[in-house]
Write an enzyme that holds these catalytic residues in place. Structure first.
Site, PDB file in Angstrom:
ATOM      1  N   ASP A 190       0.838  -1.198   0.000  1.00 27.42           N
ATOM      2  CA  ASP A 190       0.000   0.000   0.000  1.00 27.42           C
ATOM      3  C   ASP A 190       0.877   1.253   0.000  1.00 27.42           C
ATOM      4  OD1 ASP A 190      -2.586   1.511   0.495  1.00 27.42           O
ATOM      5  OD2 ASP A 190      -1.495   2.010   2.318  1.00 27.42           O
ATOM      6  N   GLU A 201      -2.203  -5.282  -3.547  1.00 28.33           N
ATOM      7  CA  GLU A 201      -1.246  -4.504  -2.748  1.00 28.33           C
ATOM      8  C   GLU A 201      -0.167  -5.416  -2.166  1.00 28.33           C
ATOM      9  OE1 GLU A 201      -3.989  -0.762  -1.244  1.00 28.33           O
ATOM     10  OE2 GLU A 201      -3.960  -2.593  -0.040  1.00 28.33           O
TER      11      GLU A 201
END
Length: 232
Positions: A54, A123
């Protein structure tokens, strides 16, 4: 240069993974971890890699936007970044690149559909690439798999539907409320079902893995309905 003997010594899984990613991998287990959901009850799962990925994704997207829009201010750049890294867009992107074919999850199809499994895994995969190959490979992967398929029109699309609906309600003097119908924790995470009420009448219902996502979904549906009425 990779010899034919080194290639043959690789597992079929690693060869398939390298064809999928488009580059040689050093640590196959890192990618297996990225593809493993916590519902599998293994000694590892992809949550830590998701956290890392992320941050890497936000960095690379921010760098891309900073260079692409040299005259945009901070607010505009933030809006563009939200468009690229929101959960719904990441889930759609993960499906587009067939990431679902690599995932391990002990969940039903219905549970998978409601969960954040796909976007979290994307992610986590970015986190795995960062650990295994470094930032430049992450940048190339994100450019090839995410950014390249996005048109300028889509990029500049405003996606904060709740804010749009709030502004519209204030303009028309509507009484706007968001009512939580369902808020529950399942094996794969949270699930919210939220309705939009205009002047105490329910006008749309949204779903999401977070309260914000459900509110955005419900707001978007009602705005689309209003636009359709205008066209008709």
């Amino acid at each position: 240069m990779l010899s034919i003997f080194s290639w043959l010594n690789k597992s079929s899984y690693q060869r398939k993974l390298e064809r999928y990613l488009g580059f040689k991998v050093n640590h196959v287990n890192t990618y297996k971890e990225a593809f493993t959901h916590k519902s599998c009850k293994e000694n590892y799962n992809n949550q830590r890699l998701e956290f890392l990925g992320d941050s890497v994704l936000n960095l690379i997207i921010s760098d891309y936007l900073f260079k692409k829009f040299p005259t945009a201010d901070e607010g505009e750049l933030t809006k563009y970044r939200v468009r690229l890294v929101n959960k719904q867009f990441l889930k759609k992107t993960a499906l587009k690149i067939s990431l679902n074919e690599w995932l391990y999850a002990n969940m039903s199809d219905a549970e998978k559909e409601k969960s954040s499994l796909m976007d979290d895994a994307l992610e986590a995969l970015i986190g795995a690439i960062y650990i295994d190959k470094g930032l430049l490979f992450c940048k190339a992967f994100i450019g090839k798999k995410i950014i390249i398929h996005l048109s300028d029109e889509e990029l500049q699309e405003v996606t904060d539907y709740k804010s749009q609906l709030v502004i519209l309600s204030q303009k028309n003097k509507w009484l706007l409320r968001f009512n939580t119908i369902i808020s529950e924790r399942t094996r794969e995470g949270h699930y919210f079902k939220i309705e939009v009420l205009i002047n105490n009448h329910a006008v749309s219902v949204g779903h999401g893995a977070s309260k914000r996502d459900a509110e955005q979904d419900a707001s978007k549906k009602y705005l689309l309905e209003l636009n359709q009425r205008t066209i008709e």
